[in-house]
Design a protein around this motif. Sequence first.
Motif, PDB file in Angstrom:
ATOM      1  N   ASP A 184      27.378  32.109  45.137  1.00  0.00           N
ATOM      2  CA  ASP A 184      27.704  31.352  43.931  1.00  0.00           C
ATOM      3  C   ASP A 184      29.201  31.130  43.787  1.00  0.00           C
ATOM      4  N   PHE A 185      30.006  31.986  44.408  1.00  0.00           N
ATOM      5  CA  PHE A 185      31.453  31.903  44.269  1.00  0.00           C
ATOM      6  C   PHE A 185      32.094  31.145  45.434  1.00  0.00           C
ATOM      7  N   ILE A 186      31.283  30.695  46.384  1.00  0.00           N
ATOM      8  CA  ILE A 186      31.812  30.015  47.559  1.00  0.00           C
ATOM      9  C   ILE A 186      31.418  28.550  47.500  1.00  0.00           C
ATOM     10  N   LYS A 187      32.381  27.676  47.428  1.00  0.00           N
ATOM     11  CA  LYS A 187      32.120  26.256  47.328  1.00  0.00           C
ATOM     12  C   LYS A 187      31.479  25.730  48.610  1.00  0.00           C
ATOM     13  N   GLY A 188      30.428  24.915  48.454  1.00  0.00           N
ATOM     14  CA  GLY A 188      29.789  24.275  49.593  1.00  0.00           C
ATOM     15  C   GLY A 188      28.733  25.099  50.285  1.00  0.00           C
ATOM     16  N   VAL A 189      28.390  26.290  49.761  1.00  0.00           N
ATOM     17  CA  VAL A 189      27.397  27.154  50.396  1.00  0.00           C
ATOM     18  C   VAL A 189      26.283  27.469  49.398  1.00  0.00           C
ATOM     19  N   ALA A 190      25.032  27.450  49.868  1.00  0.00           N
ATOM     20  CA  ALA A 190      23.900  27.744  48.998  1.00  0.00           C
ATOM     21  C   ALA A 190      22.801  28.416  49.808  1.00  0.00           C
ATOM     22  N   SER A 191      21.860  29.047  49.114  1.00  0.00           N
ATOM     23  CA  SER A 191      20.748  29.730  49.756  1.00  0.00           C
ATOM     24  C   SER A 191      19.438  29.108  49.299  1.00  0.00           C
ATOM     25  N   SER A 192      18.459  29.043  50.210  1.00  0.00           N
ATOM     26  CA  SER A 192      17.209  28.375  49.885  1.00  0.00           C
ATOM     27  C   SER A 192      16.092  28.931  50.777  1.00  0.00           C
ATOM     28  N   TYR A 193      14.955  28.253  50.817  1.00  0.00           N
ATOM     29  CA  TYR A 193      13.823  28.695  51.623  1.00  0.00           C
ATOM     30  C   TYR A 193      13.024  27.494  52.123  1.00  0.00           C
ATOM     31  N   LEU A 194      12.246  27.713  53.165  1.00  0.00           N
ATOM     32  CA  LEU A 194      11.277  26.756  53.685  1.00  0.00           C
ATOM     33  C   LEU A 194      10.003  27.514  54.023  1.00  0.00           C
ATOM     34  N   MET A 195       8.859  26.935  53.702  1.00  0.00           N
ATOM     35  CA  MET A 195       7.587  27.552  54.080  1.00  0.00           C
ATOM     36  C   MET A 195       6.560  26.459  54.345  1.00  0.00           C
ATOM     37  N   GLY A 196       5.578  26.766  55.193  1.00  0.00           N
ATOM     38  CA  GLY A 196       4.575  25.754  55.491  1.00  0.00           C
ATOM     39  C   GLY A 196       3.615  26.194  56.565  1.00  0.00           C
ATOM     40  N   ILE A 197       2.928  25.223  57.163  1.00  0.00           N
ATOM     41  CA  ILE A 197       1.909  25.486  58.172  1.00  0.00           C
ATOM     42  C   ILE A 197       2.346  24.920  59.517  1.00  0.00           C
ATOM     43  N   ASN A 198       1.792  25.491  60.581  1.00  0.00           N
ATOM     44  CA  ASN A 198       2.087  24.983  61.917  1.00  0.00           C
ATOM     45  C   ASN A 198       0.813  24.880  62.747  1.00  0.00           C
ATOM     46  N   TRP A 199       0.893  24.090  63.811  1.00  0.00           N
ATOM     47  CA  TRP A 199      -0.159  24.007  64.821  1.00  0.00           C
ATOM     48  C   TRP A 199       0.470  24.331  66.161  1.00  0.00           C
ATOM     49  N   SER A 200      -0.218  25.166  66.957  1.00  0.00           N
ATOM     50  CA  SER A 200       0.338  25.641  68.217  1.00  0.00           C
ATOM     51  C   SER A 200      -0.531  25.213  69.394  1.00  0.00           C
ATOM     52  N   SER A 201       0.124  24.946  70.517  1.00  0.00           N
ATOM     53  CA  SER A 201      -0.586  24.730  71.770  1.00  0.00           C
ATOM     54  C   SER A 201       0.349  25.125  72.898  1.00  0.00           C
ATOM     55  N   TRP A 202      -0.022  24.781  74.127  1.00  0.00           N
ATOM     56  CA  TRP A 202       0.802  25.083  75.294  1.00  0.00           C
ATOM     57  C   TRP A 202       1.108  23.808  76.060  1.00  0.00           C
ATOM     58  N   VAL A 255       4.151  24.995  72.291  1.00  0.00           N
ATOM     59  CA  VAL A 255       4.659  23.811  71.609  1.00  0.00           C
ATOM     60  C   VAL A 255       4.116  23.839  70.191  1.00  0.00           C
ATOM     61  N   LEU A 256       5.010  23.720  69.199  1.00  0.00           N
ATOM     62  CA  LEU A 256       4.612  23.805  67.784  1.00  0.00           C
ATOM     63  C   LEU A 256       4.980  22.525  67.059  1.00  0.00           C
ATOM     64  N   ILE A 257       4.091  22.102  66.150  1.00  0.00           N
ATOM     65  CA  ILE A 257       4.423  21.077  65.175  1.00  0.00           C
ATOM     66  C   ILE A 257       3.969  21.611  63.818  1.00  0.00           C
ATOM     67  N   GLY A 258       4.584  21.118  62.737  1.00  0.00           N
ATOM     68  CA  GLY A 258       4.192  21.644  61.427  1.00  0.00           C
ATOM     69  C   GLY A 258       4.792  20.872  60.275  1.00  0.00           C
ATOM     70  N   LEU A 259       4.432  21.293  59.092  1.00  0.00           N
ATOM     71  CA  LEU A 259       4.902  20.718  57.850  1.00  0.00           C
ATOM     72  C   LEU A 259       5.545  21.821  57.027  1.00  0.00           C
ATOM     73  N   LEU A 260       6.778  21.590  56.559  1.00  0.00           N
ATOM     74  CA  LEU A 260       7.507  22.552  55.762  1.00  0.00           C
ATOM     75  C   LEU A 260       7.796  21.984  54.367  1.00  0.00           C
ATOM     76  N   ILE A 261       7.731  22.862  53.378  1.00  0.00           N
ATOM     77  CA  ILE A 261       8.036  22.495  51.998  1.00  0.00           C
ATOM     78  C   ILE A 261       9.079  23.477  51.475  1.00  0.00           C
ATOM     79  N   GLY A 262      10.064  22.975  50.762  1.00  0.00           N
ATOM     80  CA  GLY A 262      11.067  23.885  50.220  1.00  0.00           C
ATOM     81  C   GLY A 262      12.270  23.161  49.685  1.00  0.00           C
ATOM     82  N   GLN A 263      13.210  23.954  49.176  1.00  0.00           N
ATOM     83  CA  GLN A 263      14.445  23.423  48.616  1.00  0.00           C
ATOM     84  C   GLN A 263      15.424  23.172  49.744  1.00  0.00           C
ATOM     85  N   LEU A 264      15.552  21.930  50.151  1.00  0.00           N
ATOM     86  CA  LEU A 264      16.358  21.583  51.320  1.00  0.00           C
ATOM     87  C   LEU A 264      17.769  21.195  50.930  1.00  0.00           C
TER      88      LEU A 264
END
Length: 220
Positions: free
Chosen positions: A24-42, A211-220
Amino acid sequence: MIKRISALLLLLGFQNYAFSQRLDFIKGVASSYLMGINWSSWTDYPQNIKVNSFSNRGFEYLQINKYNKDKVIRLYLGLGISSNNFHTDVAIWGFDSTGTLKTGGIITDYISNKLNVVHANGWAELNYHAKTDKDKEGFRIGAGFKVGYRIDQHTKWHTSLQTVKYKKVDALNNYSYGPTLRIGFKGYSLFGQYGMVSLFSKADKTLYKPVLIGLLIGQL
């Protein structure tokens, strides 16, 4: 596994909260999260095994520290956890001295059968934002790199009569790593990852690269 994952998520949440208070005291820096689902293969695997890639759903969770958050080019650094599922007809993963899968582990009588692998991850990404105004942010694209360390695994073989679960899977690699690509709009993003190392330490090194693909939701 659930206790271990819950403890890690709690630790990540605490780390994110503590770090965000300092940022909060450092200009230009913030903290957030991402979460979601993935699909895996080879990327490649022997033709004598069956892989149901559509059923290979898992989840992703990342705690992120954002640098240059008011700029067009931003740096993201994060820690997180991922769970990847591989639905196949292999109940017991074993390889001979040449790296060839032992056919004795392949099954025919099953309703579902999967290998689950959980990693603790470190992630870095350079991200381009089309706009810097937080209230009008839209399109973004980012390229990064993710490194994972295996913290849990199991196989689960389900038939009409029983469910058999094995916790010990000796053939797995401890580490995973590879480049990532993410394209997003507002609070949603599609991501992909190419694994540069085989999922199995005792297999042919050119096979079973995730090889992974997925969808993420969060504060970007």
